[in-house]
Structures are given as C-alpha cells and as structure tokens.
Design a protein around this motif. Structure first.
Motif, PDB file in Angstrom:
ATOM      1  N   GLY A 275       9.239  32.780  54.820  1.00 47.10           N
ATOM      2  CA  GLY A 275      10.022  32.789  56.043  1.00 47.10           C
ATOM      3  C   GLY A 275      10.568  31.432  56.443  1.00 47.10           C
ATOM      4  N   SER A 276       9.978  30.355  55.932  1.00 47.11           N
ATOM      5  CA  SER A 276      10.346  29.061  56.492  1.00 47.11           C
ATOM      6  C   SER A 276      11.570  28.437  55.823  1.00 47.11           C
ATOM      7  CB  SER A 276       9.154  28.096  56.424  1.00 47.11           C
ATOM      8  OG  SER A 276       8.725  27.953  55.097  1.00 47.11           O
TER       9      SER A 276
ATOM     10  N   ARG B  20      19.828  32.258  53.481  1.00 52.92           N
ATOM     11  CA  ARG B  20      21.267  32.171  53.199  1.00 52.92           C
ATOM     12  C   ARG B  20      21.682  30.795  52.709  1.00 52.92           C
ATOM     13  NH1 ARG B  20      24.007  37.151  54.295  1.00 52.92           N
ATOM     14  NH2 ARG B  20      22.323  38.338  55.181  1.00 52.92           N
TER      15      ARG B  20
ATOM     16  N   HIS C 256      15.176  32.769  47.306  1.00 57.53           N
ATOM     17  CA  HIS C 256      14.560  33.977  46.749  1.00 57.53           C
ATOM     18  C   HIS C 256      14.375  33.886  45.243  1.00 57.53           C
ATOM     19  CE1 HIS C 256      18.148  35.650  44.829  1.00 57.53           C
ATOM     20  NE2 HIS C 256      18.823  35.258  45.892  1.00 57.53           N
ATOM     21  N   GLU C 257      14.978  32.879  44.622  1.00 54.65           N
ATOM     22  CA  GLU C 257      14.830  32.732  43.181  1.00 54.65           C
ATOM     23  C   GLU C 257      13.548  31.992  42.804  1.00 54.65           C
ATOM     24  OE1 GLU C 257      18.599  31.562  41.186  1.00 54.65           O
ATOM     25  OE2 GLU C 257      19.410  31.594  43.209  1.00 54.65           O
TER      26      GLU C 257
ATOM     27  N   GLN D 239       6.550  27.333  44.436  1.00 56.24           N
ATOM     28  CA  GLN D 239       7.769  26.521  44.335  1.00 56.24           C
ATOM     29  C   GLN D 239       8.445  26.390  45.696  1.00 56.24           C
ATOM     30  OE1 GLN D 239       9.543  28.911  41.229  1.00 56.24           O
ATOM     31  NE2 GLN D 239       9.498  27.168  39.839  1.00 56.24           N
TER      32      GLN D 239
ATOM     33  N   MET E 148       6.497  20.374  35.000  1.00 54.50           N
ATOM     34  CA  MET E 148       5.127  20.343  35.441  1.00 54.50           C
ATOM     35  C   MET E 148       4.756  21.574  36.259  1.00 54.50           C
ATOM     36  SD  MET E 148       4.821  17.651  38.590  1.00 54.50           S
ATOM     37  CE  MET E 148       3.473  18.280  39.548  1.00 54.50           C
ATOM     38  N   THR E 149       5.754  22.302  36.727  1.00 54.25           N
ATOM     39  CA  THR E 149       5.396  23.506  37.459  1.00 54.25           C
ATOM     40  C   THR E 149       5.036  24.588  36.462  1.00 54.25           C
ATOM     41  OG1 THR E 149       7.713  24.033  37.519  1.00 54.25           O
ATOM     42  CG2 THR E 149       6.757  23.138  39.506  1.00 54.25           C
ATOM     43  N   ALA E 150       3.831  25.103  36.598  1.00 56.08           N
ATOM     44  CA  ALA E 150       3.373  26.096  35.646  1.00 56.08           C
ATOM     45  C   ALA E 150       3.674  27.498  36.143  1.00 56.08           C
ATOM     46  CB  ALA E 150       1.879  25.935  35.429  1.00 56.08           C
ATOM     47  N   GLU E 151       4.375  27.574  37.298  1.00 60.57           N
ATOM     48  CA  GLU E 151       4.530  28.876  37.910  1.00 60.57           C
ATOM     49  C   GLU E 151       5.633  29.691  37.250  1.00 60.57           C
ATOM     50  OE1 GLU E 151       5.288  27.387  41.817  1.00 60.57           O
ATOM     51  OE2 GLU E 151       3.707  25.971  41.331  1.00 60.57           O
ATOM     52  N   ALA E 152       5.515  30.972  37.373  1.00 60.85           N
ATOM     53  CA  ALA E 152       6.570  31.845  36.869  1.00 60.85           C
ATOM     54  C   ALA E 152       7.863  31.491  37.583  1.00 60.85           C
ATOM     55  CB  ALA E 152       6.202  33.298  37.121  1.00 60.85           C
ATOM     56  N   PRO E 153       8.989  31.505  36.877  1.00 58.04           N
ATOM     57  CA  PRO E 153      10.222  30.973  37.447  1.00 58.04           C
ATOM     58  C   PRO E 153      10.675  31.675  38.720  1.00 58.04           C
ATOM     59  CG  PRO E 153      10.630  32.171  35.386  1.00 58.04           C
ATOM     60  CD  PRO E 153       9.147  32.004  35.502  1.00 58.04           C
ATOM     61  N   ALA E 154      10.754  32.956  38.726  1.00 54.93           N
ATOM     62  CA  ALA E 154      11.297  33.579  39.916  1.00 54.93           C
ATOM     63  C   ALA E 154      11.019  35.064  39.936  1.00 54.93           C
ATOM     64  CB  ALA E 154      12.808  33.344  39.994  1.00 54.93           C
ATOM     65  N   ILE E 155      11.063  35.585  41.144  1.00 50.66           N
ATOM     66  CA  ILE E 155      11.002  37.027  41.313  1.00 50.66           C
ATOM     67  C   ILE E 155      12.425  37.526  41.047  1.00 50.66           C
ATOM     68  CG2 ILE E 155      10.374  38.846  42.946  1.00 50.66           C
ATOM     69  CD1 ILE E 155       9.367  36.024  44.519  1.00 50.66           C
TER      70      ILE E 155
ATOM     71  N   ALA F 192      15.936  38.782  41.349  1.00 50.57           N
ATOM     72  CA  ALA F 192      16.814  38.791  42.511  1.00 50.57           C
ATOM     73  C   ALA F 192      17.157  40.239  42.862  1.00 50.57           C
ATOM     74  CB  ALA F 192      18.088  38.016  42.206  1.00 50.57           C
ATOM     75  N   PRO F 193      17.322  40.542  44.170  1.00 47.17           N
ATOM     76  CA  PRO F 193      17.715  41.898  44.530  1.00 47.17           C
ATOM     77  C   PRO F 193      19.118  42.213  44.023  1.00 47.17           C
ATOM     78  CG  PRO F 193      17.740  40.436  46.431  1.00 47.17           C
ATOM     79  CD  PRO F 193      17.162  39.664  45.302  1.00 47.17           C
TER      80      PRO F 193
ATOM     81  N   MET G 234      12.339  33.614  63.438  1.00 54.06           N
ATOM     82  CA  MET G 234      12.022  33.357  62.037  1.00 54.06           C
ATOM     83  C   MET G 234      11.510  31.926  61.870  1.00 54.06           C
ATOM     84  SD  MET G 234      12.630  36.194  60.682  1.00 54.06           S
ATOM     85  CE  MET G 234      12.559  35.874  58.918  1.00 54.06           C
ATOM     86  N   PRO G 235      10.559  31.735  60.963  1.00 46.99           N
ATOM     87  CA  PRO G 235      10.023  30.382  60.773  1.00 46.99           C
ATOM     88  C   PRO G 235      11.100  29.353  60.421  1.00 46.99           C
ATOM     89  CG  PRO G 235       8.629  31.981  59.669  1.00 46.99           C
ATOM     90  CD  PRO G 235       9.831  32.737  60.165  1.00 46.99           C
ATOM     91  N   TYR G 236      12.176  29.771  59.727  1.00 47.66           N
ATOM     92  CA  TYR G 236      13.150  28.751  59.354  1.00 47.66           C
ATOM     93  C   TYR G 236      13.919  28.218  60.559  1.00 47.66           C
ATOM     94  CZ  TYR G 236      16.169  32.904  58.985  1.00 47.66           C
ATOM     95  OH  TYR G 236      16.820  34.075  59.220  1.00 47.66           O
TER      96      TYR G 236
ATOM     97  N   PRO H  51      24.712  33.279  60.514  1.00 48.93           N
ATOM     98  CA  PRO H  51      24.771  33.903  59.180  1.00 48.93           C
ATOM     99  C   PRO H  51      23.688  34.958  58.960  1.00 48.93           C
ATOM    100  CG  PRO H  51      24.834  31.510  58.999  1.00 48.93           C
ATOM    101  CD  PRO H  51      24.505  31.822  60.418  1.00 48.93           C
ATOM    102  N   ASN H  52      22.507  34.739  59.530  1.00 51.44           N
ATOM    103  CA  ASN H  52      21.418  35.684  59.277  1.00 51.44           C
ATOM    104  C   ASN H  52      21.457  36.903  60.185  1.00 51.44           C
ATOM    105  OD1 ASN H  52      19.574  34.549  57.119  1.00 51.44           O
ATOM    106  ND2 ASN H  52      19.842  32.775  58.445  1.00 51.44           N
TER     107      ASN H  52
END
Lengths: 327, 288
Positions: free
Chosen positions: A104-105, A109, A154-155, A160, B1-8, B10-11, B175-177, B198-199
């Motif tokens: 959320g943070s 967009r 979202h990517e 990350q 160095m990031t060992a995490e899976a790249p991404a979920i 995209a919708p 929203m937190p952002y 925009p949101n």
C-alpha cells in the motif's frame, strides 16, 4: 545528552466514533497517553508492545503525521510543534518513515523512479537529470537495479518493494527514520535481508532509528535500547541486553517469556497473561496493567505508577519495583 | 544480490479485458458509429437539414428521402445526421463540465473533512429534486438555448458526480502511499493532483459514461418540451418535438430520431457497464 530527538509528554486522544452534526464526540480513545522518549544519533530505539498499544501512533506523532494533543517534540534542538508549516516541511527532510505495508505504501500508478524521486521533487532538489542519477544510486544502494526505475510497483515482490520504500526514505539523507513494523509483512527468509540492509545503512550514514515492532526476536537483532508500551504508555525502558537479561516490569517479563529461544537448554517458564487488553476508551484506574498483572495489589488500583529511573538508563513504571513513596 | 523472485504476474492489461468484454465491444461499435456519423455529417447527409420543401410535406420514406420528410418537407435522415452532431456536442459538454466541477467539489469534500458536511449537504439538497425536473426548471428560467441546456444539465448532474468523486477520494486518502507523500513533505495540492486524482479516477470515468447517456436523453426531453436548443436547429429532441403533432399520419418523423437516441444511449450504457466490469467488478453505480 545531545539527543537527536527528544519527545516529552506525547498525548493523542482520538474521538471514538464520528461526531454528528450537532453533537460532540462522546468518548475518546487514549491511544497515546503521556509518552517520553529520546533517540541519539546513530541509535536504534525499539518500541515494542501488543497491537493497539499505541506504538504506531507514537511513531506518527513524532513525525507530526498525526497532530499530537499535547507534548513537545524536540528534533535537533528545535520544537517541531512550534515550527510553522513551511519550516516543518524543511525539517521533514531530516526525518523519514518506512511503512509496514510494502504493497500500500507505493503509489500503484507511479513508476519506481517517480516514487523514489518524489521527496527530491517536493523539496526542489536538483535538476531532472540529477534526480535521475540520484534515484539510480539509491536503487543500487538498496540492492535493486537502476533499470528498475522504469517499472511499476506491482512488478516487484514484497521484499523488493520494501527496498523501494527504503530508497525513498533515504532520498533526502535523513538523520532519523521511523520504521513502522518494516519487516512484519515480509516472509521470514526476506526479513533478515531487509534488516541487514537497514543495519548497513545505519552504520554507513549514522541514522537514528525508531524501530516499531511486536517481534521481539527482530527487536533484539536491531535495537540498542527498547521501550515497552502498554495501553498508550511506556512501562519499561532499558538497554537491549539489560532488558532481555533481567526484565523488571511484570508485563515485560510476560512478553519476553513468550519468545521462543531455539537451542536454549534452560527451560523457560512461560508467564501466560489472562484476559484481553482493556479498552483504551476506558483504561483501568491506577496502573493500566493491573487487570492482567499476576502481582497486582490494592495500591495498583489507586495510584498510577510513574516511569521512574531504577538504574543507569533504565526506567520502570511499576509499584513493585519502585514502591510509592520510595523516590 | 536480491535473491527474491522477480515479480508477481502483472494483471491483464485494461484494454485486453475490454477487448474480451463482448457487450462493451458491441456498445463501442454502436456509439462509435454514431460519433462517426456526427463527425462526417456534412459529407454524408443527403440533403440540407434546414431546407423546407412545402410541396413534399410529411412525405413517406422513399428513394430520395429514405426516412421521409417532416411537416416542412425537410429530410428526416439529414436532420437526424446533423442532429446527432448537436446532441453529442451537448452531451460531451455536459460531461466535461460535470467532470470538472464534480471532481473538484467531490474531491474537496472527500479530502478536507471539515468541508465535507457543508458541501455534501448542499449536494444532497440538489439531489433531492428529481433530476429531469430540476433541469427543466433551470432551463425554463434561463431560456431556450444550447448553452443554457448544457448549463441546466451540468448543474443537475454535478452533485451525482461529486458524490462518486467524494467516495473515491475517501478511499484513496487513507492509502498508505498518501501518508508516505505527506511524510516526505508533499503539500495538499501535490497530493491531490499526483496521488488522489489518478487513483480515484476510475469510478469517475464509469460514472461519466452514464452521465453522457443521461445527458443525451435529457437533452431530448428539454427540446421536446421546448426549453432546449431552439428550432429550427436539429437535435434528436427537436426532431421528435416537430413530429409529435403528426404521429398518426407521419410516424417516421418521431420513430427514427427515437431510434437514434436509443442506439446512442444503449451504446453508452454498454460502454459504461464494460468499463465498470473491467475496472472493478465489485463497483456498483447508483444513478436514479
């Protein structure tokens, strides 16, 4: 002591329920009810406590993201609550926040580049090209690639994204960062990576952290000093090792006894608290912890214990530790 | 160095979801053809929409006048083609004005909570009138003209848009952002324009597609009772108003512009439904 941040008597009461057009709010939630704390440069102060004890609110009061009802906040010797809005904006450059929710943070967009550059844009730092260079540096520093600036949040995975949030918090070279449960939303395997990154950054830049968490294992790894909160008040404050070695407040003892210690030969006796946390709308009289405290006496119901120094750098608010009339 | 899976993953992108939405595509085809006709009106209208021909009044549809002629012998098809231009123009202007005022008013009410009660009670008061009656009353007071019709409809539908905008802002502002932007030192203007707008835009866009449809329908009502753009200008409503006295002998005068309204409004409503499904399947728009 030349504290980076010194907060005294912080109070925040939220109205309970929305007041109608013609009536006043009937009740208040005493989310934070007289909290003192201080952070030295390069130090990590951890705020621990159960959910709802006011630790996140305290973090936000310090940044004035929520307006305190009372109290003073001295940041680098300046009283934040007296600074006019324009000066407050300037001071915000030196104090940042990392949020709990890595989903959320970040504005969905915006590209990562714009997210990380936003603090720079808001404060008018550099030209577009300079900002882009700075964003690339920041992303690299937190373990991402500069090319990630063109992507959207979202990517990325949770870990990350939290790195992106850290890069944003670092953009203005702050001196203090409030970390509001920064890893509690992450997989355990990722938590250590993010915590190590935060420790590295602290060493590198002399950052002061206010580390809000309910996870005592994480707190033990990160903190220099620990303040334990219960129902809007600090009940015990001590250096990390002192606190873990010999907790004094009954609530701290109960909290620590709940931490599993792998490989520990010593069998721990678990102190199980009964009952729920009382409502912050109508906290118990006297000591707020007395309703769940195994040692509560009649005095505890009458008198509210003050946070009292018991040793060097150690404060406890409990009649058992410092009997009333003792000091 | 990031060992995490790249991404979920995209919708699915929005345009893909819309392309696969059959009723949206059908609506887009209907409305798209109306827009095309309106844009090319001067080229494709077979006759002058204002030219009288009293020797051929109330003429039945035939080879020359495909949809017949009205009481002054004007070609109904040409009038519909040119009328679509005016009707769409009015609808579009209502949408633009409503969007701007609705977004500003609703945005302020949702974002600055102290203004909320005051602003929204005024909006509620305006919404207490049945929409079309309020528009008729305003248009009647202002006098018949295209501009006044736009004004009357915009005043009528702004509160409805403001309510949707306010609801969207109420969600986004928590929203937190948004808090993150405040922590960084961003001012209200910046937060409203770069984060909240925009949101919060998607429910507003859906609402506006319905407003477009309703405005075209309402314009026809205003013209029909004579408080819309004055004749002899062709609008969907004016053509029907012209034909209502002859509905027995020459039903085509009313029938075909009525069909044109139906096609336009149906197209817009299908577009709105499709957008709503594609943007957020849980969202419900209540429009009375």
């Amino acid at each position: 002591m030349s504290a980076l941040l010194q907060a005294t008597g912080l109070v925040k009461h939220f109205p309970a329920g929305k007041p109608g057009l013609f009536e006043r709010a009937p009740q208040v939630v005493r989310a934070v009810d007289g909290v003192d704390l201080s952070v030295a440069p390069g130090e990590t102060l951890a705020l621990v406590g159960e959910s709802g004890c006011g630790k996140s609110t305290t973090g936000r009061l310090i940044l004035r993201l929520i307006e305190p009802d009372a109290g003073t906040i001295l940041f680098q010797g300046r009283d934040l609550r007296r600074e006019p809005p324009a000066r407050l904006r300037e001071l915000r450059r030196d104090m940042q926040i990392i949020f709990q929710d890595p989903f959320g943070s970040l504005d969905p967009r915006m590209t990562v580049g714009r997210i990380v550059a936003e603090p720079l844009v808001v404060h008018g730092v550099g030209t577009t090209a300079e900002r882009a260079r700075r964003v690339a540096q920041l992303l690299e520093r937190v373990g991402l690639a500069p090319a990630h600036a063109a992507r959207h949040p979202h990517e990325f995975s949770g870990g990350q994204r939290q790195r992106i949030g850290i890069a944003r918090a670092l953009a203005l070279d702050p001196k203090l960062i409030v970390c509001d449960e920064p890893v509690s939303a992450l997989d355990v395997s990722i938590q250590a990576q993010v915590l190590n990154l935060m420790l590295d950054l602290q060493r590198e830049r002399g950052l002061g952290y206010i580390f809000i968490s309910h996870n005592l294992a994480v707190v033990r790894y990160m903190a220099n000093r620990i303040a334990v909160m219960y129902l809007g008040k600090i009940v015990e404050e001590a250096a990390r090792d002192d606190l873990f070695a010999a907790p004094q407040h009954p609530y701290t003892k109960a909290l620590l006894s709940a931490v599993p210690e792998p490989g520990s030969a010593r069998a721990k006796q678990r102190i199980v608290l009964t009952g729920d946390v009382p409502s912050a709308i109508d906290p118990p009289s006297g000591c707020r912890f007395r309703t769940r405290c195994p040692h509560a006496t009649e005095t505890c119901a009458r008198l509210e214990p003050a946070l009292t120094p018991v040793a060097d750098g150690r404060n406890v608010a409990c009649h058992l530790v410092t009997p009333p009339g003792h000091a | 160095m990031t060992a995490e899976a790249p991404a979920i993953a995209a919708p699915t992108p929005l345009w893909r979801r819309l392309l696969n939405h059959r009723s949206f595509m059908f609506g887009l085809t209907l409305f798209g053809s109306v827009v095309l006709v309106a844009l090319l009106a001067d080229l494709i209208a077979p006759h002058d929409p204002l030219k009288n021909n009293f020797r051929y009044r109330l003429g039945e549809p035939n080879d020359i006048h495909w949809l017949g002629t009205d009481r002054a012998g004007r070609d109904v098809l040409s009038r519909i083609i040119h009328g679509s231009q005016v009707s769409l123009r009015i609808g579009l202007m209502v949408v633009v004005v409503t969007a701007v005022f609705g977004a500003v008013i609703g945005g302020l009410a949702g974002y600055f909570r102290k203004l909320d009660n005051v602003i929204m009670r005024v909006m509620d008061a305006m919404m207490a009138f049945p929409g079309i009656l309020l528009a008729i009353a305003i248009a009647a007071v202002l006098g018949p003209s295209e501009f006044n019709a736009v004004l009357a409809l915009a005043i009528t539908y702004t509160p409805r848009t403001a309510r949707v905008a306010r609801a969207a802002v109420l969600v986004v502002r928590e929203m937190p952002y948004v808090e993150a932007a405040r922590a960084v030192g961003a001012g209200h203007m910046r937060i409203l324009l770069t984060h909240v707008l925009p949101n919060g835009l998607t429910p507003l866009i859906v609402q506006l597609s319905y407003i477009f449809a309703i405005a075209i329908l309402a314009e026809a009502v205003l013209s029909f009772i004579g408080v819309g753009p004055p004749p002899p200008l062709a609008t969907f409503g004016n053509i029907i108003a012209d034909g209502r006295d002859y509905i027995q002998e020459a039903p085509w005068i009313c029938l075909y512009p009525g069909l044109a309204i139906a096609i336009t409004v149906l197209g817009l409503n299908l577009i709105g439904d499709g957008l709503r499904d594609a943007l957020d399947p849980r969202m419900k728009v209540d429009l009375r």
